[in-house]
Every structure is written in C-alpha cells, then in structure tokens.
Design a protein around this motif. Structure first.
Motif, short mmCIF file in Angstrom:
data_model
loop_
_atom_site.label_atom_id
_atom_site.label_comp_id
_atom_site.label_asym_id
_atom_site.label_seq_id
_atom_site.Cartn_x
_atom_site.Cartn_y
_atom_site.Cartn_z
N MET A 75 -13.69 8.50 -21.63
CA MET A 75 -13.44 7.78 -20.38
C MET A 75 -13.10 8.78 -19.29
SD MET A 75 -10.74 4.64 -19.66
CE MET A 75 -11.63 3.53 -20.75
N ASP A 76 -13.60 8.51 -18.09
CA ASP A 76 -13.27 9.32 -16.94
C ASP A 76 -11.75 9.39 -16.78
OD1 ASP A 76 -14.01 10.47 -14.11
OD2 ASP A 76 -12.61 8.82 -13.73
N PHE A 77 -11.24 10.60 -16.53
CA PHE A 77 -9.79 10.79 -16.49
C PHE A 77 -9.13 9.98 -15.37
CE2 PHE A 77 -6.06 13.89 -15.97
CZ PHE A 77 -5.35 13.31 -17.02
N GLY A 78 -9.81 9.82 -14.26
CA GLY A 78 -9.28 9.00 -13.18
C GLY A 78 -9.11 7.56 -13.59
N THR A 79 -10.06 7.04 -14.36
CA THR A 79 -9.98 5.67 -14.87
C THR A 79 -8.85 5.54 -15.87
OG1 THR A 79 -12.36 5.33 -14.55
CG2 THR A 79 -11.25 3.84 -16.08
N VAL A 80 -8.68 6.54 -16.71
CA VAL A 80 -7.59 6.54 -17.69
C VAL A 80 -6.24 6.40 -16.99
CG1 VAL A 80 -6.32 7.98 -19.33
CG2 VAL A 80 -8.80 7.82 -19.48
N LYS A 81 -6.04 7.17 -15.93
CA LYS A 81 -4.75 7.14 -15.23
C LYS A 81 -4.50 5.79 -14.57
CE LYS A 81 -5.55 11.13 -13.05
NZ LYS A 81 -5.30 12.32 -12.18
N ARG A 82 -5.56 5.11 -14.15
CA ARG A 82 -5.38 3.81 -13.50
C ARG A 82 -5.19 2.67 -14.49
NH1 ARG A 82 -9.93 3.04 -8.96
NH2 ARG A 82 -8.72 1.10 -8.74
N ASN A 83 -5.87 2.74 -15.63
CA ASN A 83 -5.82 1.65 -16.61
C ASN A 83 -4.79 1.89 -17.71
OD1 ASN A 83 -7.86 0.55 -15.12
ND2 ASN A 83 -9.47 0.90 -16.63
N ASP A 140 0.84 -1.19 0.00
CA ASP A 140 0.00 0.00 0.00
C ASP A 140 0.88 1.25 0.00
OD1 ASP A 140 -2.00 1.83 0.14
OD2 ASP A 140 -2.59 1.39 2.20
N ASN A 141 1.31 1.66 -1.20
CA ASN A 141 2.18 2.83 -1.34
C ASN A 141 1.46 4.04 -1.94
OD1 ASN A 141 1.81 1.86 -3.91
ND2 ASN A 141 3.99 1.79 -4.45
N GLY A 142 0.13 3.97 -2.00
CA GLY A 142 -0.64 5.09 -2.51
C GLY A 142 -0.92 5.05 -4.00
N VAL A 143 -0.31 4.11 -4.73
CA VAL A 143 -0.54 4.00 -6.17
C VAL A 143 -1.82 3.19 -6.40
CG1 VAL A 143 0.36 3.15 -8.36
CG2 VAL A 143 1.92 4.13 -6.66
N LEU A 144 -2.70 3.70 -7.24
CA LEU A 144 -3.95 3.02 -7.54
C LEU A 144 -3.77 2.07 -8.72
CD1 LEU A 144 -6.48 5.98 -7.17
CD2 LEU A 144 -5.95 4.19 -5.50
N GLY A 145 -4.36 0.89 -8.62
CA GLY A 145 -4.24 -0.10 -9.67
C GLY A 145 -5.38 -0.05 -10.66
N PRO A 146 -5.39 -0.96 -11.62
CA PRO A 146 -6.42 -0.99 -12.65
C PRO A 146 -7.83 -1.10 -12.05
CG PRO A 146 -4.62 -2.45 -13.23
CD PRO A 146 -4.37 -2.01 -11.82
N THR A 147 -8.75 -0.33 -12.59
CA THR A 147 -10.12 -0.34 -12.07
C THR A 147 -10.80 -1.69 -12.25
OG1 THR A 147 -11.01 0.50 -14.17
CG2 THR A 147 -10.40 2.13 -12.50
N VAL A 179 -8.75 17.16 -21.03
CA VAL A 179 -9.88 16.73 -20.19
C VAL A 179 -11.01 17.72 -20.35
CG1 VAL A 179 -10.60 16.17 -17.85
CG2 VAL A 179 -8.24 15.70 -18.57
N ASP A 180 -12.21 17.21 -20.65
CA ASP A 180 -13.33 18.13 -20.87
C ASP A 180 -13.94 18.59 -19.55
OD1 ASP A 180 -15.12 16.14 -19.96
OD2 ASP A 180 -15.57 15.45 -21.98
N ALA A 181 -14.98 19.41 -19.65
CA ALA A 181 -15.59 20.01 -18.47
C ALA A 181 -16.22 18.98 -17.55
CB ALA A 181 -16.64 21.04 -18.90
N ASP A 182 -16.54 17.81 -18.08
CA ASP A 182 -17.15 16.74 -17.27
C ASP A 182 -16.11 15.81 -16.67
OD1 ASP A 182 -19.81 17.61 -17.83
OD2 ASP A 182 -19.69 16.61 -19.78
N GLY A 183 -14.82 16.08 -16.91
CA GLY A 183 -13.76 15.23 -16.36
C GLY A 183 -13.46 14.02 -17.20
#
Length: 202
Positions: free
Chosen positions: A169-177, A18-25, A155-159
């Motif tokens: 795709m949601d930008f948070g999901t993009v960064k994880r996957n 648990d080092n704070g890095v998020l894994g694939p959704t 990133v658009d206005a909706d994220g």
C-alpha cells in the motif's frame, strides 16, 4: 463514557475542522467541514458525513453487536471485527464508515483475517436505545502514531509498504487509513448526540 469524552474537559473552539490532518482515503468526497468545532485535537481529523448530492441524514447498517453495557455502541463479535455502513435513505447509496478488517493500525499491522471474515455482510440496521434510526453523522479519527519515525525504513523505493497480510500500500494511504482511534456519532432529529462507534485501534 466514550473515548472522545476523555478529551472534552474544556470547551475550546476552532474556526473549522480544517487543522491540516488528513482523514481516511475511503471517505474522500463524502464529508464536509464543521464550523466552530469544540475541542478539536491537533492530531484529530473530524468531519460531517455528506454525499455529493448534499444528503446529510443517514441510516446505519452494520455487522457486529451492541455493547453489553453501552447499548448505543456497535462493537465486533468473537467471529470478526465490526463493519459499519451509512445508507442514504433517499437513494440507497452506501458509504463504508469503518471496516475493522481493513482500517486502523491493528488491522494493517497486527491482526490477520480470513477471506470469510473479510467478506462478512453489514446486514443489521442500527437503532439507538430510544428507537431513532436516522442520523446526521460526525466522524473523528485520531492519528497519534508517528509513521515516519516507526516505518520509514520499511518503505520501498516506489513509496509502498507491506502490510501484515502481504498487501502493498502507498505509504501516504497507510498514514491516512491507519488511525489509532475512531469515533462515530449521530445527531437525532430531536438534537441528541448518540455515540455509535468508539474504537481504540492500536
């Protein structure tokens, strides 16, 4: 030698993975922490595969082929990237570990695939060079791409962000996957670690 071996020069240990890095959704709910991992990198997400019912041993089914020289490694074919699925031997539950048409930086931003390529089937059961076919699975993704710096203006206005195939795709999901490197290893009943997948994806 696999990609992960390049990092294993010293044997530094952390308390957990648990080092704070998020894994694939798509693996949410299918993994657990690893105690005292060796040489966990600051940009690495590493976990052990585990079902909600507690199963930690799996068979592997895949689309692809075995590497010409490193016969333990699953790689893609000329027709399409690899697709790797874990199968619970008891319940037959399937968990997608990696889809090269969807996961990783290249699949999201560099390469486009046809509907036929995306619909390929993981129909071959994996055996390591010694005939082992059931493993405890450890997964590592490396997330060295600075998405906030490289894609913030896209990133658009909706994220959401638009991928190369037109998918929003949601930008948070993009960064994880959108990881840049993937490693999947299996632990045999005899205690031997087998590298099953080692892919650079950016």
């Amino acid at each position: 030698m696999g990609l992960i071996d390049l990092f294993k020069k010293s044997k530094k240990r952390s308390a957990t993975t648990d080092n704070g890095v998020l894994g694939p959704t798509y693996l949410d709910g299918f993994t657990e922490q690893i105690s005292e991992p060796e040489d966990l990198q600051k940009h690495e997400w590493r976990r052990k595969l585990r079902t909600a019912s507690g199963q930690t041993k799996f068979r592997i089914r895949y689309f692809g082929q075995l590497h010409t020289h490193h016969r333990n490694l699953i790689v893609g074919t000329e027709e399409a990237p690899s697709l790797v699925v874990a199968v619970d031997p008891a319940s037959a539950q399937e968990i997608i570990l990696f889809d090269g048409c969807k996961h990783g930086y290249n699949a999201m931003f560099c390469e486009q695939y046809s509907a036929e390529q995306k619909s390929r089937v993981a129909g071959t059961f994996y055996k390591d060079p010694n005939g082992n076919d059931t493993f405890e699975i450890t997964l590592s993704t490396y997330n060295g791409i600075d998405y906030d710096d490289e894609f913030a203006d896209k990133v658009d206005a909706d994220g959401y962000i638009t991928l190369i195939d037109g998918t929003r795709m949601d930008f948070g999901t993009v960064k994880r996957n959108g990881f840049d490197t993937l490693q999947i290893s299996g632990l045999t009943e005899a205690g031997k670690v087998i590298e099953i997948v080692s892919e650079e994806l950016a």
